[in-house]
Design a protein around this motif. Structure first.
Motif, PDB file in Angstrom:
ATOM      1  N   LYS A 496       0.826  -1.207   0.000  1.00  0.00           N
ATOM      2  CA  LYS A 496       0.000   0.000   0.000  1.00  0.00           C
ATOM      3  C   LYS A 496       0.860   1.257   0.000  1.00  0.00           C
ATOM      4  N   ARG A 497       1.972   1.221   0.716  1.00  0.00           N
ATOM      5  CA  ARG A 497       2.803   2.417   0.865  1.00  0.00           C
ATOM      6  C   ARG A 497       3.713   2.650  -0.341  1.00  0.00           C
ATOM      7  N   TYR A 498       4.191   1.547  -0.962  1.00  0.00           N
ATOM      8  CA  TYR A 498       5.208   1.714  -2.005  1.00  0.00           C
ATOM      9  C   TYR A 498       4.750   1.244  -3.388  1.00  0.00           C
ATOM     10  N   GLY A 499       3.573   0.635  -3.476  1.00  0.00           N
ATOM     11  CA  GLY A 499       3.215  -0.063  -4.701  1.00  0.00           C
ATOM     12  C   GLY A 499       2.590   0.764  -5.800  1.00  0.00           C
ATOM     13  N   ASN A 500       2.650   0.204  -7.016  1.00  0.00           N
ATOM     14  CA  ASN A 500       1.887   0.654  -8.174  1.00  0.00           C
ATOM     15  C   ASN A 500       2.180   2.101  -8.585  1.00  0.00           C
ATOM     16  N   LYS A 501       3.367   2.563  -8.259  1.00  0.00           N
ATOM     17  CA  LYS A 501       3.813   3.911  -8.612  1.00  0.00           C
ATOM     18  C   LYS A 501       2.938   5.016  -8.003  1.00  0.00           C
ATOM     19  N   LYS A 502       1.956   4.626  -7.197  1.00  0.00           N
ATOM     20  CA  LYS A 502       1.059   5.611  -6.596  1.00  0.00           C
ATOM     21  C   LYS A 502       1.146   5.625  -5.079  1.00  0.00           C
ATOM     22  N   GLY A 503       1.888   4.700  -4.533  1.00  0.00           N
ATOM     23  CA  GLY A 503       2.027   4.642  -3.095  1.00  0.00           C
ATOM     24  C   GLY A 503       2.678   5.906  -2.554  1.00  0.00           C
ATOM     25  N   LYS A 504       2.364   6.189  -1.309  1.00  0.00           N
ATOM     26  CA  LYS A 504       2.826   7.424  -0.668  1.00  0.00           C
ATOM     27  C   LYS A 504       4.336   7.579  -0.742  1.00  0.00           C
ATOM     28  N   ASP A 505       5.060   6.480  -0.581  1.00  0.00           N
ATOM     29  CA  ASP A 505       6.526   6.562  -0.552  1.00  0.00           C
ATOM     30  C   ASP A 505       7.173   5.885  -1.772  1.00  0.00           C
ATOM     31  N   TRP A 506       6.460   5.807  -2.875  1.00  0.00           N
ATOM     32  CA  TRP A 506       7.020   5.203  -4.083  1.00  0.00           C
ATOM     33  C   TRP A 506       8.314   5.885  -4.492  1.00  0.00           C
ATOM     34  N   ARG A 507       8.362   7.196  -4.333  1.00  0.00           N
ATOM     35  CA  ARG A 507       9.547   7.943  -4.774  1.00  0.00           C
ATOM     36  C   ARG A 507      10.817   7.491  -4.054  1.00  0.00           C
ATOM     37  N   ASN A 508      10.673   6.915  -2.868  1.00  0.00           N
ATOM     38  CA  ASN A 508      11.847   6.485  -2.108  1.00  0.00           C
ATOM     39  C   ASN A 508      12.517   5.251  -2.711  1.00  0.00           C
ATOM     40  N   ILE A 509      11.794   4.512  -3.550  1.00  0.00           N
ATOM     41  CA  ILE A 509      12.383   3.302  -4.157  1.00  0.00           C
ATOM     42  C   ILE A 509      12.402   3.384  -5.674  1.00  0.00           C
ATOM     43  N   ALA A 510      11.876   4.460  -6.247  1.00  0.00           N
ATOM     44  CA  ALA A 510      11.684   4.540  -7.700  1.00  0.00           C
ATOM     45  C   ALA A 510      12.982   4.417  -8.480  1.00  0.00           C
ATOM     46  N   ARG A 511      14.095   4.754  -7.875  1.00  0.00           N
ATOM     47  CA  ARG A 511      15.383   4.706  -8.599  1.00  0.00           C
ATOM     48  C   ARG A 511      15.885   3.283  -8.831  1.00  0.00           C
ATOM     49  N   ILE A 512      15.332   2.296  -8.108  1.00  0.00           N
ATOM     50  CA  ILE A 512      15.807   0.911  -8.222  1.00  0.00           C
ATOM     51  C   ILE A 512      15.413   0.367  -9.591  1.00  0.00           C
ATOM     52  N   PRO A 513      16.351  -0.185 -10.361  1.00  0.00           N
ATOM     53  CA  PRO A 513      16.077  -0.596 -11.751  1.00  0.00           C
ATOM     54  C   PRO A 513      14.934  -1.592 -11.905  1.00  0.00           C
ATOM     55  N   CYS A 514      14.795  -2.544 -11.010  1.00  0.00           N
ATOM     56  CA  CYS A 514      13.741  -3.558 -11.141  1.00  0.00           C
ATOM     57  C   CYS A 514      13.045  -3.735  -9.792  1.00  0.00           C
ATOM     58  N   ILE A 515      11.732  -3.490  -9.792  1.00  0.00           N
ATOM     59  CA  ILE A 515      10.940  -3.607  -8.570  1.00  0.00           C
ATOM     60  C   ILE A 515       9.792  -4.571  -8.838  1.00  0.00           C
ATOM     61  N   GLN A 516       9.654  -5.568  -7.993  1.00  0.00           N
ATOM     62  CA  GLN A 516       8.537  -6.501  -8.090  1.00  0.00           C
ATOM     63  C   GLN A 516       7.734  -6.444  -6.793  1.00  0.00           C
ATOM     64  N   ILE A 517       6.461  -6.078  -6.918  1.00  0.00           N
ATOM     65  CA  ILE A 517       5.563  -6.061  -5.760  1.00  0.00           C
ATOM     66  C   ILE A 517       4.421  -7.031  -6.064  1.00  0.00           C
ATOM     67  N   ASP A 518       4.421  -8.134  -5.335  1.00  0.00           N
ATOM     68  CA  ASP A 518       3.553  -9.274  -5.656  1.00  0.00           C
ATOM     69  C   ASP A 518       3.823  -9.684  -7.103  1.00  0.00           C
ATOM     70  N   HIS A 519       2.820  -9.599  -7.979  1.00  0.00           N
ATOM     71  CA  HIS A 519       3.031 -10.081  -9.347  1.00  0.00           C
ATOM     72  C   HIS A 519       3.292  -8.958 -10.348  1.00  0.00           C
ATOM     73  N   GLU A 520       3.381  -7.740  -9.837  1.00  0.00           N
ATOM     74  CA  GLU A 520       3.601  -6.604 -10.724  1.00  0.00           C
ATOM     75  C   GLU A 520       5.080  -6.231 -10.739  1.00  0.00           C
ATOM     76  N   ILE A 521       5.635  -6.157 -11.938  1.00  0.00           N
ATOM     77  CA  ILE A 521       7.053  -5.846 -12.094  1.00  0.00           C
ATOM     78  C   ILE A 521       7.198  -4.501 -12.791  1.00  0.00           C
ATOM     79  N   THR A 522       8.023  -3.645 -12.220  1.00  0.00           N
ATOM     80  CA  THR A 522       8.311  -2.339 -12.807  1.00  0.00           C
ATOM     81  C   THR A 522       9.799  -2.271 -13.128  1.00  0.00           C
ATOM     82  N   ILE A 523      10.101  -1.966 -14.360  1.00  0.00           N
ATOM     83  CA  ILE A 523      11.504  -1.869 -14.796  1.00  0.00           C
ATOM     84  C   ILE A 523      11.761  -0.465 -15.319  1.00  0.00           C
TER      85      ILE A 523
END
Length: 523
Positions: A496-523
């Motif tokens: 809820k806090r970091y997921g789907n590029k809309k979470g409150k603190d997404w910006r804190n992890i957005a720089r990481i090249p590959c992020i997988q939250i459950d079954h959703e992968i962001t590259i």
């Protein structure tokens, strides 16, 4: 090819179309019923140089096969259930195969058992594999050159030839042949070339197996022989079974003993005992098996301890022990196993501690300890394991701290499932700077990660967090800049806090090249 019903003139094309063909394969032709002869009318071979013929999954094929295959060396027939079902039409000219056929595989084609009914049908045969051929109670001794014999699911088979098996035999595998009577001692003594023997859920009448009867046997596997009670050695500990290199005993629920005095097998390199519920003791004098490289002990619920003297020291590289519910002690002098590279310990609920002296230091690269619910301490001197690359710690509820000195200094990967230890590692900054992969999973009461525990991890590339339902925050200080992959799974608050590029603190992890939250992968 799935709708073809007949193969005939369109295949041959002319009178002598396949003079050079060496391999012919038909596969997955569910409607094929008939293989018509060539226009030559049998005056000359249709396939004079054919060496390999494969027919697989042609369940309706009932017509004639080529009648003259003078060069055929390999015949492989699988799931052609009605082929040659009518013996009146001789669909296979066995005479043409006498001098050439070397490898025969029949699986699910009972009609082709014609090839096995005469003692001199195939004198050149070297390898025979039969599966799902019912109705035969005996097996003919049909080749003096036979080297490999495999029988699988021959449920009606009761006996071997009265004159024994061919003496050149080097490999004998019996799988799910429960009714067959194993070889008599006289027959066994004649198989002086046998090197590999597998008995898998076969020979229900076998009570004791004589280890020394085959003078050149190098590999023995006995699996699921429900009535086997013992392994025996006629000469006792004085006999030298130097030929045996590999011994596996699985699922023999009535096995109660190994030979008195231990195994006289100085060249044994692999020893595996699994799921023998009535076995209470391992072989005596195991420390004398100095050639042993791999030892696997699992699912022996009545095993309480290892033999005196510990394990062989010079060459043992792999040791695994698990699911021994009453085992209280590990082998003595484990720190002397200087060749050991891989050590796995799991599901030993009565294990309380490791032997004194710690673990072997020079070459250990992998160490896993899991589900030892009463273990109170990890091994001493773990910081001296300078070669250790991967460490797994899972479900050790009574282990709350590390021994003095902390973790191995060159550790590359840590998988951990233990709340108290996660807290200790991060709060006391015990994670080694060499760590490139950290996996934290199923720590349900973990609420936060102390960022100070990550600050020095300049080599960390992968962080995997799963099943931490109470975890709400990643480190406020951020994660190491070296991180290239972050996985979060089964952590609803983090999602809820970091997921789907809309979470409150997404910006804190957005720089990481590959992020997988459950079954959703962001590259």
């Amino acid at each position: 090819m799935k709708v073809v019903k007949s193969v005939g003139g369109e295949l041959y094309g002319g009178n002598q179309p396949f003079q050079c063909l060496e391999k012919l394969e038909f596969r997955e032709m569910p409607e094929w019923e008939e293989w018509q002869p060539s226009p030559s009318g049998g005056e000359s071979p249709d396939f004079p140089r054919l060496q390999e013929l494969i027919l697989r999954e042609c369940p309706k094929l009932i017509g004639d096969l080529p009648t003259h295959l003078p060069s055929l060396k390999t015949l492989d027939v699988y799931k052609c259930e009605v082929l040659h079902e009518n013996r009146a039409s001789n669909t296979l000219n066995t005479e043409s195969l006498r001098g050439s056929l070397e490898k025969l595989t029949i699986m699910g084609c009972p009609g082709l058992s014609l090839l096995l009914e005469s003692t001199d049908t195939l004198p050149s045969l070297q390898m025979l594999f039969i599966k799902f051929v019912g109705g035969k109670e005996w097996l003919a001794h049909n080749s003096n050159r036979l080297q490999s014999l495999s029988l699988d699911e021959c449920s009606s088979l009761l006996s071997f030839p009265t004159n024994g098996l061919p003496t050149p035999l080097t490999s004998l595998h019996l799988v799910n042949c429960k009714k067959v009577e194993f070889l008599s001692r006289e027959m066994m003594a004649k198989l002086t070339s046998l090197q590999s023997l597998l008995l898998f859920k076969s020979c229900d009448s076998l009570r004791s197996f004589p280890l020394g009867i085959f003078p050149n046997l190098s590999s023995l596997s006995i699996v699921g022989c429900q009535n086997l009670e013992s392994l025996s050695v006629e000469g006792g500990a004085d006999e030298n079974l130097s030929h045996l290199n590999s011994l596996s005993i699985w699922g023999c629920r009535n096995l109660v003993s190994f030979p008195d005095g231990g195994l006289p097998t100085p060249n044994l390199t692999f020893f595996h005992v699994y799921n023998c519920e009535n076995l209470k003791l391992l072989p005596d004098r195991m420390h004398t098996l100095t050639a042993l490289q791999r030892l696997e002990i699992s699912s022996l619920p009545n095993l309480v301890s290892f033999p005196e003297g510990g394990l062989p020291t010079p060459n043992l590289t792999f040791f695994s022990v698990g699911y021994c519910m009453n085992l209280k002690l590990l082998p003595d002098r484990m720190h002397t196993l200087t060749a050991l590279q891989d050590l796995s310990i799991s599901n030993l609920p009565n294990l309380v501690s490791f032997p004194e002296g710690g673990l072997p230091t020079p070459n250990l690269t992998f160490f896993s300890v899991r589900y030892c619910m009463n273990l109170k301490l990890l091994p001493d001197r773990m910081h001296t394991l300078t070669a250790l690359q991967r460490l797994e710690i899972e479900c050790l509820p009574h282990v709350v701290s590390f021994a003095q000195g902390g973790l191995p200094p060159n550790l590359g990967r840590l998988d951990i499932r233990n709340w108290d230890l996660v807290e200790t590692l991060l709060n006391e900054q015990l994670l080694p700077a060499t760590l490139h992969t950290l996996q934290i999973y199923d720590v349900s009461n973990l609420k936060s990660l102390d960022g100070k525990g990550f600050e020095h991890l300049a080599s960390l590339q992968q962080l995997q967090i799963s099943g931490c339902e109470s975890l709400k925050f990643l480190p406020k200080e951020g994660l190491p800049a070296s991180l290239s992959y972050l996985m979060i799974r089964g952590c609803p608050s983090l999602k809820k806090r970091y997921g789907n590029k809309k979470g409150k603190d997404w910006r804190n992890i957005a720089r990481i090249p590959c992020i997988q939250i459950d079954h959703e992968i962001t590259i």
